[in-house]
Design a protein around this motif. Structure first.
Motif, PDB file in Angstrom:
ATOM      1  N   VAL A  48       6.818   2.345  -0.374  1.00 52.33           N
ATOM      2  CA  VAL A  48       6.459   1.462   0.746  1.00 52.33           C
ATOM      3  C   VAL A  48       4.938   1.378   0.906  1.00 52.33           C
ATOM      4  CG1 VAL A  48       6.508   1.246   3.268  1.00 52.33           C
ATOM      5  CG2 VAL A  48       8.620   1.716   2.027  1.00 52.33           C
ATOM      6  N   LYS A  49       4.265   2.522   0.754  1.00 50.35           N
ATOM      7  CA  LYS A  49       2.800   2.569   0.916  1.00 50.35           C
ATOM      8  C   LYS A  49       2.058   2.111  -0.329  1.00 50.35           C
ATOM      9  CE  LYS A  49       0.182   4.673   3.316  1.00 50.35           C
ATOM     10  NZ  LYS A  49      -0.814   4.370   4.378  1.00 50.35           N
ATOM     11  N   ASN A  50       2.766   2.052  -1.491  1.00 43.93           N
ATOM     12  CA  ASN A  50       2.119   1.787  -2.775  1.00 43.93           C
ATOM     13  C   ASN A  50       0.965   2.760  -2.965  1.00 43.93           C
ATOM     14  OD1 ASN A  50       1.680   0.512  -5.221  1.00 43.93           O
ATOM     15  ND2 ASN A  50       0.340  -1.044  -4.361  1.00 43.93           N
ATOM     16  N   ARG A  51       1.291   4.038  -2.788  1.00 41.59           N
ATOM     17  CA  ARG A  51       0.291   5.100  -2.745  1.00 41.59           C
ATOM     18  C   ARG A  51       0.391   5.972  -3.998  1.00 41.59           C
ATOM     19  NH1 ARG A  51      -1.840   7.976   2.109  1.00 41.59           N
ATOM     20  NH2 ARG A  51      -2.353  10.120   1.578  1.00 41.59           N
ATOM     21  N   PRO A  52      -0.734   6.393  -4.566  1.00 42.70           N
ATOM     22  CA  PRO A  52      -0.682   7.297  -5.721  1.00 42.70           C
ATOM     23  C   PRO A  52       0.093   8.564  -5.383  1.00 42.70           C
ATOM     24  CG  PRO A  52      -2.917   6.475  -5.375  1.00 42.70           C
ATOM     25  CD  PRO A  52      -2.119   6.046  -4.184  1.00 42.70           C
ATOM     26  N   ALA A  53       0.939   9.016  -6.276  1.00 42.05           N
ATOM     27  CA  ALA A  53       1.789  10.178  -6.010  1.00 42.05           C
ATOM     28  C   ALA A  53       0.986  11.474  -5.894  1.00 42.05           C
ATOM     29  CB  ALA A  53       2.842  10.319  -7.111  1.00 42.05           C
ATOM     30  N   ASN A  54      -0.274  11.471  -6.356  1.00 40.31           N
ATOM     31  CA  ASN A  54      -1.054  12.710  -6.291  1.00 40.31           C
ATOM     32  C   ASN A  54      -1.810  12.854  -4.968  1.00 40.31           C
ATOM     33  OD1 ASN A  54      -3.041  10.800  -6.626  1.00 40.31           O
ATOM     34  ND2 ASN A  54      -3.978  11.739  -8.420  1.00 40.31           N
ATOM     35  N   LYS A  55      -1.610  11.908  -4.046  1.00 42.57           N
ATOM     36  CA  LYS A  55      -2.214  12.019  -2.715  1.00 42.57           C
ATOM     37  C   LYS A  55      -1.134  12.457  -1.737  1.00 42.57           C
ATOM     38  CE  LYS A  55      -5.256   9.193  -1.092  1.00 42.57           C
ATOM     39  NZ  LYS A  55      -5.885   7.952  -0.580  1.00 42.57           N
ATOM     40  N   SER A  56      -1.364  13.553  -1.044  1.00 45.90           N
ATOM     41  CA  SER A  56      -0.351  14.068  -0.133  1.00 45.90           C
ATOM     42  C   SER A  56      -0.359  13.296   1.187  1.00 45.90           C
ATOM     43  CB  SER A  56      -0.583  15.555   0.122  1.00 45.90           C
ATOM     44  OG  SER A  56      -1.865  15.762   0.679  1.00 45.90           O
ATOM     45  N   PHE A  57       0.756  13.356   1.891  1.00 46.71           N
ATOM     46  CA  PHE A  57       0.886  12.705   3.192  1.00 46.71           C
ATOM     47  C   PHE A  57       0.689  13.719   4.315  1.00 46.71           C
ATOM     48  CE2 PHE A  57       3.646   9.916   0.580  1.00 46.71           C
ATOM     49  CZ  PHE A  57       3.059   8.691   0.860  1.00 46.71           C
ATOM     50  N   PRO A  58       0.069  13.317   5.423  1.00 46.82           N
ATOM     51  CA  PRO A  58       0.019  14.191   6.597  1.00 46.82           C
ATOM     52  C   PRO A  58       1.432  14.482   7.104  1.00 46.82           C
ATOM     53  CG  PRO A  58      -1.494  12.328   6.816  1.00 46.82           C
ATOM     54  CD  PRO A  58      -0.631  12.039   5.635  1.00 46.82           C
ATOM     55  N   VAL A  59       1.576  15.624   7.773  1.00 44.36           N
ATOM     56  CA  VAL A  59       2.874  16.032   8.305  1.00 44.36           C
ATOM     57  C   VAL A  59       2.794  16.147   9.829  1.00 44.36           C
ATOM     58  CG1 VAL A  59       4.596  17.881   8.354  1.00 44.36           C
ATOM     59  CG2 VAL A  59       3.540  17.224   6.190  1.00 44.36           C
TER      60      VAL A  59
END
Length: 204
Positions: A48-59
């Motif tokens: 959905v974000k089209n985000r690189p998999a090596n960037k973590s998401f905030p929790v």
């Protein structure tokens, strides 16, 4: 894409428990969230974000107990949690090895650190409580793009969402980010909670 009202939290929690991805209003921007204990939900959030998999998401967590379930909390970090959370502060903490291990040291992550917040709004508390899990929570936009400022923008920008929670956003100042991954506490981003306030709580 269905829009949900703030009295329909049960339905939104059900979407999250079934590996869905939804948009929610936060104290600063519109966010997108998914539960952390599902690789399927994580993969969908990345899509959905089209985000690189090596960037973590905030929790986003409900309470200190949830934070400690996913991160290693030092004495100093615990002081900051108890002094300023919930509130406009994000702590960068070492991730527990067993926490969502599907992305642990698999060549997808730059580091095993987590940016953690505690739910600053009642509606987010309700979602977390009914979902029974911390949530990945990131801004509503395509990675690298402008943050969406209306529900219409979210629908157009992130068509893969499974639902949107209606709500107003004040677009306030972004949270203070404090790096607690080493003995020396560092301010990564200045925000509403000042460095002086943080040093005072830490006795430094």
């Amino acid at each position: 894409m269905k829009r949900y009202k703030q009295n329909e939290i049960e339905e939104l929690a059900s979407i999250l428990k079934n590996d869905g991805v939804i948009s929610v209003p936060t104290d600063t921007v519109y966010g997108i969230c998914a539960r952390i204990h599902s690789k399927k939900a994580y993969d969908k959030l990345v899509e959905v974000k089209n985000r690189p998999a090596n960037k973590s998401f905030p929790v986003m967590c409900l309470n200190e107990e949830q934070i400690k379930s996913v991160a290693i909390v030092s004495v100093e970090a615990e002081k900051l949690i108890r002094a300023f959370m919930p509130g406009p502060i994000t702590l960068v903490l070492p991730k527990k090895l067993e926490a969502f291990s599907y992305i642990n040291n698999a060549g997808e992550r730059i580091s095993d650190e987590l940016a953690v917040r505690m739910a600053p709004l009642t509606v987010l508390e309700e979602i977390l409580e009914k979902t029974g899990s911390p949530l990945f929570l990131t801004s509503a936009n395509i990675s690298g793009g402008e943050v969406c400022k209306s529900l219409e923008e979210i629908e157009n920008t992130c068509p893969g969402l499974d639902g949107i929670l209606e709500g107003e956003i004040s677009f306030g100042k972004a949270s203070t980010i404090v790096d607690c991954t080493s003995e020396e506490i560092k301010i990564q981003r200045h925000g509403p909670i000042s460095e002086e306030e943080i040093r005072k709580v830490l006795g430094k």
